[in-house]
Write an enzyme that holds these catalytic residues in place. Sequence first.
Site, PDB file in Angstrom:
ATOM      1  N   CYS A 132      -5.683 -62.656  34.710  1.00 30.83           N
ATOM      2  CA  CYS A 132      -6.164 -63.460  33.529  1.00 30.83           C
ATOM      3  C   CYS A 132      -7.329 -63.966  34.055  1.00 30.83           C
ATOM      4  O   CYS A 132      -7.496 -65.352  34.918  1.00 30.83           O
ATOM      5  CB  CYS A 132      -5.158 -64.473  33.299  1.00 30.83           C
ATOM      6  SG  CYS A 132      -5.677 -65.823  32.335  1.00 30.83           S
ATOM      7  N   CYS A 135      -7.942 -67.797  33.295  1.00 34.77           N
ATOM      8  CA  CYS A 135      -6.931 -68.873  34.226  1.00 34.77           C
ATOM      9  C   CYS A 135      -7.516 -68.805  35.666  1.00 34.77           C
ATOM     10  O   CYS A 135      -7.482 -70.013  36.323  1.00 34.77           O
ATOM     11  CB  CYS A 135      -5.539 -68.398  34.486  1.00 34.77           C
ATOM     12  SG  CYS A 135      -4.815 -67.532  32.725  1.00 34.77           S
ATOM     13  N   ASP A 136      -8.006 -67.961  36.202  1.00 39.74           N
ATOM     14  CA  ASP A 136      -8.105 -67.837  37.717  1.00 39.74           C
ATOM     15  C   ASP A 136      -9.857 -67.737  37.930  1.00 39.74           C
ATOM     16  O   ASP A 136     -10.022 -67.783  39.367  1.00 39.74           O
ATOM     17  CB  ASP A 136      -7.557 -66.620  38.233  1.00 39.74           C
ATOM     18  CG  ASP A 136      -5.827 -66.902  38.188  1.00 39.74           C
ATOM     19  OD1 ASP A 136      -5.531 -67.910  37.997  1.00 39.74           O
ATOM     20  OD2 ASP A 136      -5.174 -65.764  37.992  1.00 39.74           O
TER      21      ASP A 136
END
Length: 304
Positions: A132, A135-136
């Site tokens: 992701c 997200c990261d």
Amino acid sequence: MKYDLAIIGAGPAGLSAAIYGARGGLKTIVFEQALIGGQIVLTNEVENYPGFEEILTGFELGEKMKLQAQKFGAEIREETVESIIIHDSDKEIKTSEQNYQVKAIVFATGASPRKLGVSGEERLTGRGVSYCATCDGALYRGKVVAVIGGGDSAIEEAMFLTNFVSKAYIIHRRDELRAVHSIQQKALKNEKLEFILDTVVQEIIGENQVKSLSLLNKKTSVASELIVDGVFIYVGISPNNFLIKDILQLDNQGFVVTDDDMQTEIPGFYVVGDIRKKSLRQVVTATSDGAIAGFMAERYINGY
Ligand code: NAP
């Protein structure tokens, strides 16, 4: 508890079914165990869903769909569905909290990122291996990453990562990308991206954190090591079919086969969105599936 329509999964397909079902007068409940909004919540930009000239984040679009379903009276519950039992025309859903008797089901659990299946992947997940970018990605500011895959997700997410990283390698197993032309054209102009084609990852190396990738060029059979700080894996999706794999017909990749009305072999049991066997998996096709299923469920329950 009794409902007319239960929808399992609150992504675009499930929420669209909820809008149509609830608006059609059905007492409608939606179950979601993880992300209300589904996989799009993990997408930074949705630019191809009609009606929004401005670019929305996946979270914003998912939130709008949720509010719209609730406006028509659909209830949304964060409960995990544990089993589905079919008794002729009645259907029972057991969740982590209680049992529900329903007349029709729309199954919309979607799909999850597929694993690459190489040594080091599982051990280093969360330590440099990610599925992701939204997200990261920000964790890799100024660093070097690799993105694995050649589809729409890999190329779009690699472009998103260039907002943070100093360089992103796209490693693809063939000499031709699968992503649609317009996405490829944008990526080719991005100076932070470098393509490594005809190449597979043999191992993700690192003790407590990703340090490098062991690569193999499939055309030349030359092996090499690529130093990276992180690796983002986008090699397709696998259907979340755990709850229905023993009761519905699946294709050889585990996706559910339906007719054009989203109907399965069980009357009143519809399957929609990314878990369905189909040729185009997009937000717009998910919402279309959901609309059809919500409409057909209303006809089924009212005996048309
Ligand atoms: P995908 O289209 O199935 O592409 C997966 C990619 O991973 C392919 O390039 C494939 O290579 C590669 N791959 C698969 N297994 C591999 C392995 N074991 N080792 C190395 N490479 C491997 O999956 P996706 O990109 O996640 O997209 C999923 C669906 O969502 C698609 O229908 C896509 O169109 C849609 N989507 C749309 C958008 C958009 O419209 N903006 C954005 C994201 C996703 P090959 O090419 O050789 O098969």
